[in-house]
Design an enzyme around this catalytic site. Structure first.
Site, PDB file in Angstrom:
ATOM      1  CD  GLU A 272       2.470   0.918  -2.118  1.00 16.88           C
ATOM      2  OE1 GLU A 272       1.337   0.492  -1.828  1.00 16.88           O
ATOM      3  OE2 GLU A 272       2.665   1.761  -3.015  1.00 16.88           O
ATOM      4  CE  LYS A 336      -2.822   2.757   0.611  1.00 16.58           C
ATOM      5  NZ  LYS A 336      -2.605   2.287  -0.771  1.00 16.58           N
ATOM      6  CB  CYS A 390       0.242   4.169  -2.246  1.00 15.14           C
ATOM      7  SG  CYS A 390      -0.148   4.164  -4.016  1.00 15.14           S
TER       8      CYS A 390
END
Length: 520
Positions: A272, A336, A390
């Site tokens: 990430e 995301k 994440c």
């Protein structure tokens, strides 16, 4: 242990209940909540996941709804203050907040999150009979609520303690909430057995037998294809250097150097935000790496902040935390969907604009935008890879929706914010459960750890040590088929819990309930 539970039962059943200090029971409940995080990674004392809710169940025996509220709140405060204390590192060390204020902020979070347990226990003693078959459904429904109320904080679920410890065999059927339900029923039923109600041994035996039988059900199977050769690059960039402008060139050099020996493999993955600049600011570098991967026959996947130049929202540009695929036989871009409040965006930023007028014009304050649902998977060598960035891997249903009809799951993360704490290990445990629920291998690349390959049974096949600059290589088989959970999601266990609670309301003891109304 039996005598301890009997003492609690005697105290709760005593005719002098009102003279027993509520503070003593709340203290026991607080300690019970503190115990539960030690059942999870990295401690793995799974038996505490039985003891902890069992103590809470015993503490609630014959208590009024008002008392139950404070008993449950004490439990929740202990659970969240200890279980999420890893936030201290990000707040104090990297957030430059004083130690005292950092602890106070975590305490405030624990008090707020503890209200879930408080309301859960209040409802249990206010409306339902005392039985494991009402205590467990309420527990599960409140865990589920933590996945969506105020965007959700789906952490510290009791079922995670049994990842790879037998009861996780329920995960492909009913997901993490099904595992939590079984754990709580067993914990409460054992308490009833210690109180002398031995018939609860029967449902305990049935649930254990069900877990044993479930492991023989083959939901998914590997495809008859050549495994995908994958290399994960763990750059180990310190968090206090990661976003410094003067360190950007060194960050790119580290990842490019580590990847030199890996080109030629099917897939090379960077974690990430491994590229700490927008794609518009670093286009020449992206083209060079992509071309190099193309020439060697490799696909390249990287985390990167992404500036959407083609779209805007009310005149403001859109920025995303993204995964980008390029190189040989690869394509795809994933944004995301679940963002971290105050980490990736400011909640209610529009309402706060009159307080902070510069909020809307500064990307460092207004933060990222959330990607939409049902994004296309990454395409890597004719394989479909579902993505998660994440902590959104902690959302069971989100991961399930992304994983449908795909060959692998890929998740990238930067847990350097929590280096040296239990946070990254709790996070990894959730990744294992997502693999088990969906019956797919998960490719997990992180900046500082824990970088790992997790198989379709939720077991870690390979992993790198944390806080080291290394490369992890593996050969991963693509899987086909779907689990029962993949097909139906959380609805089966939620409907079952709702049915049990409806039956509890229907058959609750009227006399006892009236007495409690008078004492409430």
């Amino acid at each position: 242990m039996r005598s301890f539970f009997r003492k609690i039962n005697n105290i709760q059943s005593s005719s002098t209940t009102q003279r027993i200090p509520l503070s003593l029971v709340c203290l026991i409940s607080l300690m019970a909540g503190i115990l539960l995080p030690f059942a999870l990674a990295p401690y793995h004392s799974w038996w505490l996941a039985i003891l902890s809710p069992a103590l809470l169940y015993a503490c609630l025996h014959q208590r009024t709804a008002r008392q139950a509220f404070f008993i449950g709140w004490s439990y929740g405060i202990g659970l969240w203050f200890v279980g999420a204390f890893w936030l201290y590192t990000s707040i104090h060390v990297y957030g430059d907040t004083s130690a005292i204020l950092s602890v106070l902020m975590i305490a405030f979070m624990a008090i707020a999150m503890g209200l879930f347990n408080a309301v859960q226990c209040w409802l249990y003693r206010r409306f339902f009979p005392e039985t494991p078959l009402t205590f467990a459904p309420l527990w599960v429904l409140f865990e589920w609520m933590k996945t969506w109320i105020f965007t959700g904080f789906p952490w510290l679920f009791v079922g995670y303690a049994f990842t790879t410890y037998g009861l996780d065999e329920y995960a492909p059927l009913f997901g993490i909430f099904g595992v939590s339900f079984v754990v709580i029923v067993i914990a409460a039923a054992l308490t009833e057995c210690l109180f002398g109600k031995r018939f609860w041994l029967i449902p305990i035996a049935l649930l254990l037998f069900g877990a044993w039988g479930a492991k023989y059900i083959q939901w998914v199977e590997p495809k008859n294809e050549k495994p995908l050769s994958v290399s994960l690059i763990q750059g180990n960039i310190p968090q206090d250097l990661k976003w410094l402008v003067e360190y950007q060139t060194e960050t790119l050099r580290i990842y490019a150097t580590l990847s030199q020996t890996e080109w030629g493999r099917d897939l090379v993955v960077w974690p990430e935000a491994s590229i700490p600049m927008f794609q518009t600011d670093i286009q020449p570098f992206l083209e060079v790496i992509s071309k190099h991967a193309q020439e060697r026959g490799s696909a390249w996947v990287t985390g990167i902040p992404y500036w959407d130049l083609e779209n805007s929202q009310e005149g403001h540009p859109l920025y995303y935390n993204a995964i980008m695929a390029s190189g040989s036989q690869s394509s795809g871009l994933y944004f995301k969907q679940r963002l971290v409040p105050f980490g990736e965006y400011i909640p209610f930023s529009g309402a706060l604009s009159w307080v902070l007028p510069g909020l809307q014009d500064d990307v460092t304050l207004s933060g990222f935008s959330a990607g939409h649902d049902h994004q296309a998977p990454l395409i890597i060598k004719n394989h479909r890879l579902a993505s998660a960035i994440c902590y959104e891997i902690a959302y069971p249903n989100l991961t399930r929706n992304n994983a449908k009809d795909n060959d692998f799951l890929i998740t990238i993360s930067n847990d350097a914010w929590f280096t040296g704490t239990s946070g990254p290990w709790q996070h990894l445990q959730m990744v294992q459960m997502r693999a088990k629920e969906n019956g797919r291998w998960i490719i997990r690349a992180t900046n500082t750890g824990v970088t790992a390959f997790i198989n379709a049974q939720g077991h870690i096949v390979k992993q790198l040590p944390s806080d080291q600059r290394m490369v992890l290589r593996g050969e991963l088989p693509a899987y086909t088929g779907e689990t029962l959970y993949s097909r139906f999601g959380d609805w089966m266990i939620l409907l079952f819990c709702s049915l049990l609670l409806a039956l509890g309301l229907l058959f609750r003891p009227r006399v006892v309930n009236t007495a409690f109304k008078q004492r409430r």
